[in-house]
Design a protein around this motif. Structure first.
Motif, PDB file in Angstrom:
ATOM      1  N   LEU A   1      32.160 116.160  81.053  1.00  0.00           N
ATOM      2  CA  LEU A   1      30.958 115.378  81.346  1.00  0.00           C
ATOM      3  C   LEU A   1      30.336 115.832  82.667  1.00  0.00           C
ATOM      4  CD1 LEU A   1      29.087 112.986  80.660  1.00  0.00           C
ATOM      5  CD2 LEU A   1      30.715 111.496  81.850  1.00  0.00           C
ATOM      6  N   GLY A   2      31.158 116.052  83.679  1.00  0.00           N
ATOM      7  CA  GLY A   2      30.651 116.524  84.959  1.00  0.00           C
ATOM      8  C   GLY A   2      30.033 117.905  84.856  1.00  0.00           C
ATOM      9  N   MET A   3      30.648 118.797  84.083  1.00  0.00           N
ATOM     10  CA  MET A   3      30.098 120.141  83.918  1.00  0.00           C
ATOM     11  C   MET A   3      28.755 120.102  83.186  1.00  0.00           C
ATOM     12  SD  MET A   3      33.383 122.562  83.083  1.00  0.00           S
ATOM     13  CE  MET A   3      34.551 122.993  84.377  1.00  0.00           C
ATOM     14  N   VAL A   4      28.653 119.257  82.176  1.00  0.00           N
ATOM     15  CA  VAL A   4      27.384 119.129  81.453  1.00  0.00           C
ATOM     16  C   VAL A   4      26.301 118.606  82.386  1.00  0.00           C
ATOM     17  CG1 VAL A   4      26.197 117.853  79.624  1.00  0.00           C
ATOM     18  CG2 VAL A   4      28.442 118.870  79.183  1.00  0.00           C
ATOM     19  N   PHE A   5      26.631 117.600  83.169  1.00  0.00           N
ATOM     20  CA  PHE A   5      25.655 117.042  84.105  1.00  0.00           C
ATOM     21  C   PHE A   5      25.215 118.092  85.124  1.00  0.00           C
ATOM     22  CE2 PHE A   5      24.802 114.995  88.224  1.00  0.00           C
ATOM     23  CZ  PHE A   5      23.716 114.186  87.868  1.00  0.00           C
ATOM     24  N   ALA A   6      26.181 118.829  85.698  1.00  0.00           N
ATOM     25  CA  ALA A   6      25.840 119.866  86.673  1.00  0.00           C
ATOM     26  C   ALA A   6      24.985 120.955  86.033  1.00  0.00           C
ATOM     27  CB  ALA A   6      27.122 120.467  87.261  1.00  0.00           C
ATOM     28  N   THR A   7      25.285 121.305  84.791  1.00  0.00           N
ATOM     29  CA  THR A   7      24.490 122.312  84.084  1.00  0.00           C
ATOM     30  C   THR A   7      23.050 121.858  83.907  1.00  0.00           C
ATOM     31  OG1 THR A   7      26.427 123.142  82.894  1.00  0.00           O
ATOM     32  CG2 THR A   7      24.276 123.585  81.909  1.00  0.00           C
ATOM     33  N   LEU A   8      22.860 120.603  83.537  1.00  0.00           N
ATOM     34  CA  LEU A   8      21.506 120.085  83.343  1.00  0.00           C
ATOM     35  C   LEU A   8      20.733 120.040  84.654  1.00  0.00           C
ATOM     36  CD1 LEU A   8      22.297 117.209  80.812  1.00  0.00           C
ATOM     37  CD2 LEU A   8      21.178 119.393  80.329  1.00  0.00           C
ATOM     38  N   VAL A   9      21.411 119.716  85.746  1.00  0.00           N
ATOM     39  CA  VAL A   9      20.744 119.706  87.058  1.00  0.00           C
ATOM     40  C   VAL A   9      20.307 121.116  87.436  1.00  0.00           C
ATOM     41  CG1 VAL A   9      21.074 119.305  89.521  1.00  0.00           C
ATOM     42  CG2 VAL A   9      21.932 117.644  87.870  1.00  0.00           C
ATOM     43  N   VAL A  10      21.206 122.091  87.302  1.00  0.00           N
ATOM     44  CA  VAL A  10      20.875 123.474  87.637  1.00  0.00           C
ATOM     45  C   VAL A  10      19.776 124.000  86.708  1.00  0.00           C
ATOM     46  CG1 VAL A  10      21.769 125.837  87.771  1.00  0.00           C
ATOM     47  CG2 VAL A  10      23.149 123.926  88.607  1.00  0.00           C
ATOM     48  N   LEU A  11      19.823 123.638  85.435  1.00  0.00           N
ATOM     49  CA  LEU A  11      18.804 124.073  84.484  1.00  0.00           C
ATOM     50  C   LEU A  11      17.430 123.528  84.863  1.00  0.00           C
ATOM     51  CD1 LEU A  11      18.395 125.682  81.875  1.00  0.00           C
ATOM     52  CD2 LEU A  11      18.892 123.594  80.592  1.00  0.00           C
ATOM     53  N   ARG A  12      17.403 122.304  85.344  1.00  0.00           N
ATOM     54  CA  ARG A  12      16.143 121.717  85.814  1.00  0.00           C
ATOM     55  C   ARG A  12      15.607 122.495  87.013  1.00  0.00           C
ATOM     56  NH1 ARG A  12      11.569 118.765  84.784  1.00  0.00           N
ATOM     57  NH2 ARG A  12      10.960 117.519  86.602  1.00  0.00           N
ATOM     58  N   LEU A  13      16.490 122.870  87.936  1.00  0.00           N
ATOM     59  CA  LEU A  13      16.065 123.588  89.134  1.00  0.00           C
ATOM     60  C   LEU A  13      15.667 125.029  88.825  1.00  0.00           C
ATOM     61  CD1 LEU A  13      18.785 122.325  91.640  1.00  0.00           C
ATOM     62  CD2 LEU A  13      16.421 121.544  91.458  1.00  0.00           C
ATOM     63  N   LEU A  14      16.369 125.662  87.909  1.00  0.00           N
ATOM     64  CA  LEU A  14      16.086 127.061  87.593  1.00  0.00           C
ATOM     65  C   LEU A  14      14.837 127.233  86.747  1.00  0.00           C
ATOM     66  CD1 LEU A  14      19.578 128.628  86.721  1.00  0.00           C
ATOM     67  CD2 LEU A  14      18.194 129.061  88.747  1.00  0.00           C
ATOM     68  N   ALA A  15      14.719 126.429  85.695  1.00  0.00           N
ATOM     69  CA  ALA A  15      13.672 126.674  84.699  1.00  0.00           C
ATOM     70  C   ALA A  15      12.802 125.466  84.416  1.00  0.00           C
ATOM     71  CB  ALA A  15      14.322 127.163  83.395  1.00  0.00           C
ATOM     72  N   GLY A  16      13.029 124.364  85.115  1.00  0.00           N
ATOM     73  CA  GLY A  16      12.198 123.185  84.890  1.00  0.00           C
ATOM     74  C   GLY A  16      12.477 122.469  83.589  1.00  0.00           C
ATOM     75  N   VAL A  17      13.608 122.755  82.939  1.00  0.00           N
ATOM     76  CA  VAL A  17      13.955 122.095  81.675  1.00  0.00           C
ATOM     77  C   VAL A  17      14.426 120.676  81.975  1.00  0.00           C
ATOM     78  CG1 VAL A  17      15.475 122.145  79.665  1.00  0.00           C
ATOM     79  CG2 VAL A  17      14.581 124.286  80.602  1.00  0.00           C
ATOM     80  N   ARG A  18      13.849 119.713  81.291  1.00  0.00           N
ATOM     81  CA  ARG A  18      14.162 118.305  81.539  1.00  0.00           C
ATOM     82  C   ARG A  18      15.189 117.789  80.547  1.00  0.00           C
ATOM     83  NH1 ARG A  18       8.315 116.025  80.798  1.00  0.00           N
ATOM     84  NH2 ARG A  18       8.618 117.411  78.992  1.00  0.00           N
ATOM     85  N   LEU A  19      15.855 116.748  80.934  1.00  0.00           N
ATOM     86  CA  LEU A  19      16.853 116.140  80.062  1.00  0.00           C
ATOM     87  C   LEU A  19      16.226 115.632  78.774  1.00  0.00           C
ATOM     88  CD1 LEU A  19      19.757 115.157  79.610  1.00  0.00           C
ATOM     89  CD2 LEU A  19      19.188 113.080  80.871  1.00  0.00           C
ATOM     90  N   CYS A  20      15.020 115.099  78.871  1.00  0.00           N
ATOM     91  CA  CYS A  20      14.367 114.560  77.674  1.00  0.00           C
ATOM     92  C   CYS A  20      13.966 115.650  76.686  1.00  0.00           C
ATOM     93  CB  CYS A  20      13.154 113.725  78.067  1.00  0.00           C
ATOM     94  SG  CYS A  20      11.894 114.651  78.971  1.00  0.00           S
ATOM     95  N   ASP A  21      14.017 116.925  77.111  1.00  0.00           N
ATOM     96  CA  ASP A  21      13.705 118.009  76.177  1.00  0.00           C
ATOM     97  C   ASP A  21      14.796 118.191  75.134  1.00  0.00           C
ATOM     98  OD1 ASP A  21      11.368 118.502  77.551  1.00  0.00           O
ATOM     99  OD2 ASP A  21      12.260 120.035  78.843  1.00  0.00           O
ATOM    100  N   PHE A  22      15.995 117.717  75.429  1.00  0.00           N
ATOM    101  CA  PHE A  22      17.115 117.819  74.486  1.00  0.00           C
ATOM    102  C   PHE A  22      17.087 116.616  73.538  1.00  0.00           C
ATOM    103  CE2 PHE A  22      18.388 120.277  78.163  1.00  0.00           C
ATOM    104  CZ  PHE A  22      18.982 121.400  77.612  1.00  0.00           C
ATOM    105  N   ARG A  23      17.182 116.882  72.256  1.00  0.00           N
ATOM    106  CA  ARG A  23      17.127 115.814  71.248  1.00  0.00           C
ATOM    107  C   ARG A  23      18.546 115.284  71.006  1.00  0.00           C
ATOM    108  NH1 ARG A  23      13.524 119.690  67.389  1.00  0.00           N
ATOM    109  NH2 ARG A  23      15.219 121.062  68.041  1.00  0.00           N
ATOM    110  N   LEU A  24      19.009 114.468  71.948  1.00  0.00           N
ATOM    111  CA  LEU A  24      20.407 114.037  71.953  1.00  0.00           C
ATOM    112  C   LEU A  24      20.653 112.720  71.222  1.00  0.00           C
ATOM    113  CD1 LEU A  24      21.407 114.991  75.611  1.00  0.00           C
ATOM    114  CD2 LEU A  24      22.141 116.084  73.497  1.00  0.00           C
ATOM    115  N   ARG A  25      19.606 112.032  70.799  1.00  0.00           N
ATOM    116  CA  ARG A  25      19.761 110.757  70.071  1.00  0.00           C
ATOM    117  C   ARG A  25      20.692 109.829  70.851  1.00  0.00           C
ATOM    118  NH1 ARG A  25      21.200 111.590  63.971  1.00  0.00           N
ATOM    119  NH2 ARG A  25      20.387 109.464  63.941  1.00  0.00           N
ATOM    120  N   TRP A  26      20.230 109.408  71.993  1.00  0.00           N
ATOM    121  CA  TRP A  26      21.062 108.723  72.975  1.00  0.00           C
ATOM    122  C   TRP A  26      21.714 107.448  72.439  1.00  0.00           C
ATOM    123  CZ3 TRP A  26      22.412 110.320  77.831  1.00  0.00           C
ATOM    124  CH2 TRP A  26      21.800 111.492  78.291  1.00  0.00           C
ATOM    125  N   MET A  27      20.991 106.636  71.756  1.00  0.00           N
ATOM    126  CA  MET A  27      21.542 105.352  71.321  1.00  0.00           C
ATOM    127  C   MET A  27      22.714 105.548  70.369  1.00  0.00           C
ATOM    128  SD  MET A  27      19.919 103.142  73.032  1.00  0.00           S
ATOM    129  CE  MET A  27      20.473 101.667  72.203  1.00  0.00           C
TER     130      MET A  27
END
Length: 560
Positions: free
Chosen positions: A192-218
């Protein structure tokens, strides 16, 4: 039927490296006893669960074991139940998990860069030292490697850049949350920590947002909680706060401030140890990374892989406790970066040997294999065994393979070079796993010591005290609940208070200490010379009889 046949044709190229990884992982395990210290603990807890029927609270050596969650124990217990109690069964799922992670690497590489990339990445992943290590050890990091790879593969499939259909994306989202929930039961929130860190770095590197992933949160969060929450509630209800105090307080938060082995390892540790852990592929991966650097900010697969590597590395650097294999969940990304550019060479979209950097990457790859071969030869001669000839052959095969591979690379025949090196490494790993490691067995002394302790204890009922040799193998292979380590300052008090003869396995210095400083009679029952944690030791099993016990025995004899 046609769909199954089509899937088989699609997956077949990735099956060969995965099956090779599985064969390397399983071969020789039945002839190699468990390595201290972690393997006997996990196998012992699993065996205890089968004997007691308590699959909630882990116990080892009569004590609660709270260091890790429960899924690894369940997997080992299931293997023991189906395959029998033994080293092969204990390591069964570690090998299966490594092979599964290898196949997932192929699948992810194929979806990112095409079929050649998937094949190259799978071979790179399967044939590196850290994956070899994790596939052959009964520890949680093997199953975690598979689950973390599944998490990241599924996470990428939920992003629009993957090209997945809506149906495939929904399935991937379900797989992501399922793997994440299972990973919580293996090693807590590491993935979980690695996934979170990856998403943070991805946002900083390429501007990819968490909402861009279709994760079906509920739905996804519900799946994760259904998988993980029952056991966490059960352990809290059954054992109180002890598990959370140990696993979260000491094993997780505590390692941020202090290394468990009291060693300080500076920042950059994981980057440096890749020279060994991901050998011999690191130089080719660095070459590919340099040539793909222009795609880092495009938000595509290259951005995702760089974020995966950098995010995981940054997260792990926050912890003072460091081990080479902690970074293993990012190894699929390293292999995929390595194959991303090289697959374009295969398709002749890019040139291979076209500058000094490429030439030196080949030279350094050859040098890396040469260093590994010399280390293998040094180990073989430092610890001669029946596996020594196999180690020498493995070193020779590795050098021949990298030589042939380099020759192909200089001729711009890149695929042939990769496959030549991969084939030679596969043979070398099979020789090491099938002959060298089992060859050490005749020199390892902890298992015969434990079996002798069990035999003497069964015939005399004498208690066992551990002063120097605290390895869990003694508990696992003797089948006895041996009291915990007695430090030197408390040993005299323990010996003076005992009212019966006791058994102590001791090294040479411990035997001299008992003979010279403690009042009583020391009888040597048996002596071994061999390997204890790969160090040559002389170990004695002694019976210590305090003076009070001797006096009582003499008094009883006089009365008779």
């Amino acid at each position: 039927m046609q769909r199954l046949r089509a899937w088989g044709e699609w997956a077949l190229p990735g099956m060969l490296p995965a099956l090779t990884c599985l064969l390397i992982a399983w071969i020789g395990n039945d002839r190699t006893s468990l390595w201290d210290r972690d393997e006997p603990r996990y196998a012992g807890v699993a065996q205890q669960m089968l004997e007691t029927g308590d699959f909630i609270v882990p116990y080892f050596n009569g004590e609660l074991r709270y260091q890790k969650p429960v899924l690894t124990y369940w997997l080992v217990a299931f293997a023991h139940w189906t395959l029998g109690d033994g080293a092969f069964a204990s390591r069964f799922f570690s090998g299966l998990a490594a092979a599964g992670a290898c196949f997932l690497t192929f699948v992810l590489g194929r979806s990112m860069f095409g079929r050649p990339a998937g094949i190259i990445a799978a071979w790179m992943f399967a044939l590196c030292p850290v994956v070899f290590l994790l596939s052959k050890l009964c520890i949680p990091d093997g199953p975690l490697l598979f689950l973390s790879t599944g998490c990241f593969a599924a996470l990428y499939a939920t992003h629009p850049s993957s090209g997945a259909t809506t149906e495939m994306s929904s399935r991937a989202a379900f797989g992501f949350w399922l793997a994440l929930g299972l990973s919580l039961l293996v090693k807590g929130p590491v993935t979980l920590g690695m996934v979170f860190a990856t998403l943070v770095v991805l946002r900083l590197l390429a501007g990819v947002r968490l909402c861009d992933f279709r994760l079906r949160w509920m739905v996804g969060l519900g799946v994760m909680l259904v998988v993980a929450l029952p056991w966490f509630l059960a352990i809290r209800y059954t054992a109180g706060d002890g598990f959370y105090a140990e696993s979260v307080g000491n094993q997780l938060v505590g390692r941020v401030w202090q290394s468990f082995d009291r060693k300080f390892l500076p920042p950059g540790y994981y980057a440096v140890t890749l020279l060994v852990g991901f050998a011999p592929w690191l130089m080719l991966t660095l070459l590919s990374a340099w040539r793909l650097r222009g795609e880092i900010r495009q938000g595509g697969p290259v951005s995702f892989l760089f974020a995966w590597i950098l995010g995981s590395m940054i997260l792990l650097e926050f912890f003072r406790s460091k081990q080479v294999h902690y970074f293993a969940p990012a190894y699929p990304a390293l292999a995929l970066i390595g194959s991303g550019y090289l697959a374009r060479v295969v398709r002749r979209e890019r040139v291979w040997i076209d500058d000094t950097l490429a030439v030196w990457s080949v030279r350094l790859t050859v040098m890396t294999v040469g260093v590994l071969a010399m280390l293998l030869v040094a180990i073989a001669f430092a610890r001669p065994s029946s596996g020594t000839p196999a180690a020498l052959i493995a070193a020779l095969v590795g050098m021949v393979g990298v030589g042939v591979g380099a020759r192909y690379w200089y001729r711009h025949q890149f695929p042939q070079g990769v496959y030549a090196l991969a084939a030679s490494l596969a043979v070398a790993y099979l020789l090491v796993a099938g002959f060298l490691l089992p060859g050490f067995e005749s020199s390892r002394v902890l298992r015969p010591i434990a079996e002798e302790i069990a035999a003497v204890h069964e015939s005399t009922g004498e208690a066992v005290v551990v002063h120097q040799l605290v390895e869990p193998s003694l508990t696992y292979y003797s089948g006895l609940a041996i009291p915990g380590y007695v430090p030197r300052e408390n040993l005299k008090r323990t010996l003076e208070r005992t009212e019966q003869s006791i058994l102590l396995p001791v090294r040479e210095d411990g035997f001299e200490l008992l003979s010279e400083q403690y009042p009583g009679q020391v009888d040597v029952l048996r002596t071994w010379e061999g390997l204890v944690k790969m160090q040559h030791r002389t170990v004695r099993l002694v019976r210590f009889r305090p003076n009070a016990v001797i006096a009582n025995a003499e008094e009883d004899a006089t009365r008779r």
